[in-house]
Design a protein around this motif. Structure first.
Motif, PDB file in Angstrom:
ATOM      1  N   ASN A   1     -48.132  43.544  -8.023  1.00 17.06           N
ATOM      2  CA  ASN A   1     -49.175  42.584  -8.403  1.00 17.06           C
ATOM      3  C   ASN A   1     -50.519  43.269  -8.593  1.00 17.06           C
ATOM      4  OD1 ASN A   1     -47.463  40.372  -8.455  1.00 17.06           O
ATOM      5  ND2 ASN A   1     -47.918  39.775  -6.353  1.00 17.06           N
ATOM      6  N   PHE A   2     -50.774  44.315  -7.791  1.00 22.44           N
ATOM      7  CA  PHE A   2     -52.019  45.069  -7.970  1.00 22.44           C
ATOM      8  C   PHE A   2     -52.099  45.646  -9.382  1.00 22.44           C
ATOM      9  CE2 PHE A   2     -53.979  49.196  -8.373  1.00 22.44           C
ATOM     10  CZ  PHE A   2     -55.302  48.894  -8.067  1.00 22.44           C
TER      11      PHE A   2
ATOM     12  N   VAL B   1     -59.676  56.053 -15.076  1.00 19.87           N
ATOM     13  CA  VAL B   1     -58.979  55.136 -14.168  1.00 19.87           C
ATOM     14  C   VAL B   1     -57.746  54.518 -14.819  1.00 19.87           C
ATOM     15  CG1 VAL B   1     -60.273  52.984 -14.622  1.00 19.87           C
ATOM     16  CG2 VAL B   1     -59.354  53.421 -12.344  1.00 19.87           C
ATOM     17  N   LYS B   2     -57.783  54.308 -16.111  1.00 21.77           N
ATOM     18  CA  LYS B   2     -56.600  53.771 -16.793  1.00 21.77           C
ATOM     19  C   LYS B   2     -55.447  54.775 -16.746  1.00 21.77           C
ATOM     20  CE  LYS B   2     -58.850  50.636 -20.067  1.00 21.77           C
ATOM     21  NZ  LYS B   2     -59.161  50.429 -21.515  1.00 21.77           N
ATOM     22  N   VAL B   3     -55.744  56.040 -16.968  1.00 20.04           N
ATOM     23  CA  VAL B   3     -54.705  57.080 -16.906  1.00 20.04           C
ATOM     24  C   VAL B   3     -54.168  57.206 -15.485  1.00 20.04           C
ATOM     25  CG1 VAL B   3     -54.286  59.573 -17.120  1.00 20.04           C
ATOM     26  CG2 VAL B   3     -55.572  58.363 -18.899  1.00 20.04           C
ATOM     27  N   ASP B   4     -55.085  57.264 -14.509  1.00 16.92           N
ATOM     28  CA  ASP B   4     -54.664  57.383 -13.108  1.00 16.92           C
ATOM     29  C   ASP B   4     -53.831  56.185 -12.673  1.00 16.92           C
ATOM     30  OD1 ASP B   4     -55.886  59.855 -12.799  1.00 16.92           O
ATOM     31  OD2 ASP B   4     -57.729  59.014 -11.946  1.00 16.92           O
ATOM     32  N   THR B   5     -54.183  55.010 -13.143  1.00 21.64           N
ATOM     33  CA  THR B   5     -53.452  53.798 -12.782  1.00 21.64           C
ATOM     34  C   THR B   5     -52.041  53.825 -13.361  1.00 21.64           C
ATOM     35  OG1 THR B   5     -55.509  52.533 -12.624  1.00 21.64           O
ATOM     36  CG2 THR B   5     -53.480  51.268 -12.895  1.00 21.64           C
TER      37      THR B   5
ATOM     38  N   GLU C   1     -48.768  53.852 -11.169  1.00 23.33           N
ATOM     39  CA  GLU C   1     -47.830  52.743 -11.355  1.00 23.33           C
ATOM     40  C   GLU C   1     -46.417  53.273 -11.595  1.00 23.33           C
ATOM     41  OE1 GLU C   1     -47.360  48.613 -13.901  1.00 23.33           O
ATOM     42  OE2 GLU C   1     -48.637  50.195 -14.731  1.00 23.33           O
ATOM     43  N   LYS C   2     -46.295  54.298 -12.407  1.00 30.42           N
ATOM     44  CA  LYS C   2     -44.988  54.896 -12.679  1.00 30.42           C
ATOM     45  C   LYS C   2     -44.366  55.426 -11.384  1.00 30.42           C
ATOM     46  CE  LYS C   2     -42.782  58.358 -15.598  1.00 30.42           C
ATOM     47  NZ  LYS C   2     -42.975  59.388 -16.621  1.00 30.42           N
ATOM     48  N   SER C   3     -45.161  56.121 -10.573  1.00 27.67           N
ATOM     49  CA  SER C   3     -44.673  56.656  -9.297  1.00 27.67           C
ATOM     50  C   SER C   3     -44.281  55.540  -8.335  1.00 27.67           C
ATOM     51  CB  SER C   3     -45.740  57.535  -8.640  1.00 27.67           C
ATOM     52  OG  SER C   3     -46.001  58.662  -9.417  1.00 27.67           O
ATOM     53  N   MET C   4     -45.076  54.491  -8.295  1.00 26.11           N
ATOM     54  CA  MET C   4     -44.801  53.377  -7.386  1.00 26.11           C
ATOM     55  C   MET C   4     -43.540  52.623  -7.813  1.00 26.11           C
ATOM     56  SD  MET C   4     -46.722  53.075  -4.766  1.00 26.11           S
ATOM     57  CE  MET C   4     -48.083  54.074  -4.181  1.00 26.11           C
ATOM     58  N   LYS C   5     -43.364  52.419  -9.099  1.00 30.66           N
ATOM     59  CA  LYS C   5     -42.150  51.736  -9.562  1.00 30.66           C
ATOM     60  C   LYS C   5     -40.912  52.551  -9.207  1.00 30.66           C
ATOM     61  CE  LYS C   5     -43.939  48.668 -13.075  1.00 30.66           C
ATOM     62  NZ  LYS C   5     -43.964  48.284 -14.496  1.00 30.66           N
TER      63      LYS C   5
END
Length: 149
Positions: A49-50, A130-134, A138-142
């Motif tokens: 959700n974040f 921040v868009k690149v870092d996000t 996100e890829k790592s978290m998924k």
């Protein structure tokens, strides 16, 4: 803290090393709220959700950049900084701090930056970062939560 195949133990929680993207102490506390390390019924949805919230916020930031609305950019930076800090997402938090500061027409050191165009330029740079870092996080978290990318 011994590392094996880029995973480590912090208490009872095993997770990959997300590097400087994540404060492992904060994130492990979020993971400890799960009843099961295999289901992740609490942390998984919270983290995903974040990222949805971040995408929506980036869209609003893009619109505020187009309008050169520094106040709105500062507010949105503050909002996302708080959410990312709560989860221990350091790089996102730090870039949002930059956006918040320059939205208030303040340099990182807190001194006044009266030139709105300079502030907007710094915000655009931070927003790109921040868009690149996000997306990277996100890829790592998924992957960590076993979700499709």
């Amino acid at each position: 803290m011994a590392e094996t195949d880029d995973r480590y133990d912090e208490g009872s929680v095993t997770m990959p090393d997300f590097g400087d993207h994540v404060d492992n102490g904060i994130f492990s506390q979020i993971l400890e709220m799960d009843e099961s390390e295999t289901d992740r019924d609490f942390s998984g949805p919270l983290v995903i959700n974040f990222f949805d919230q971040a995408d929506e916020t980036f869209d609003k930031m893009d619109k505020a950049v187009a309008l050169k609305n520094l106040d709105e950019l500062s507010s949105l930076g503050h909002f996302l900084k708080g959410s990312s800090a709560t989860l221990g997402f350091n790089k996102i938090r730090d870039s949002c701090q930059v956006i918040q500061q320059y939205g208030h027409q303040l340099n990182i050191d807190g001194t006044t930056e009266p030139d709105g165009d300079i502030c907007l330029k710094k915000i655009i740079e931070a927003l790109k970062t921040v868009k690149v870092d996000t997306k990277t996080l996100e890829k790592s978290m998924k992957k960590f939560f076993g979700l499709p990318e």
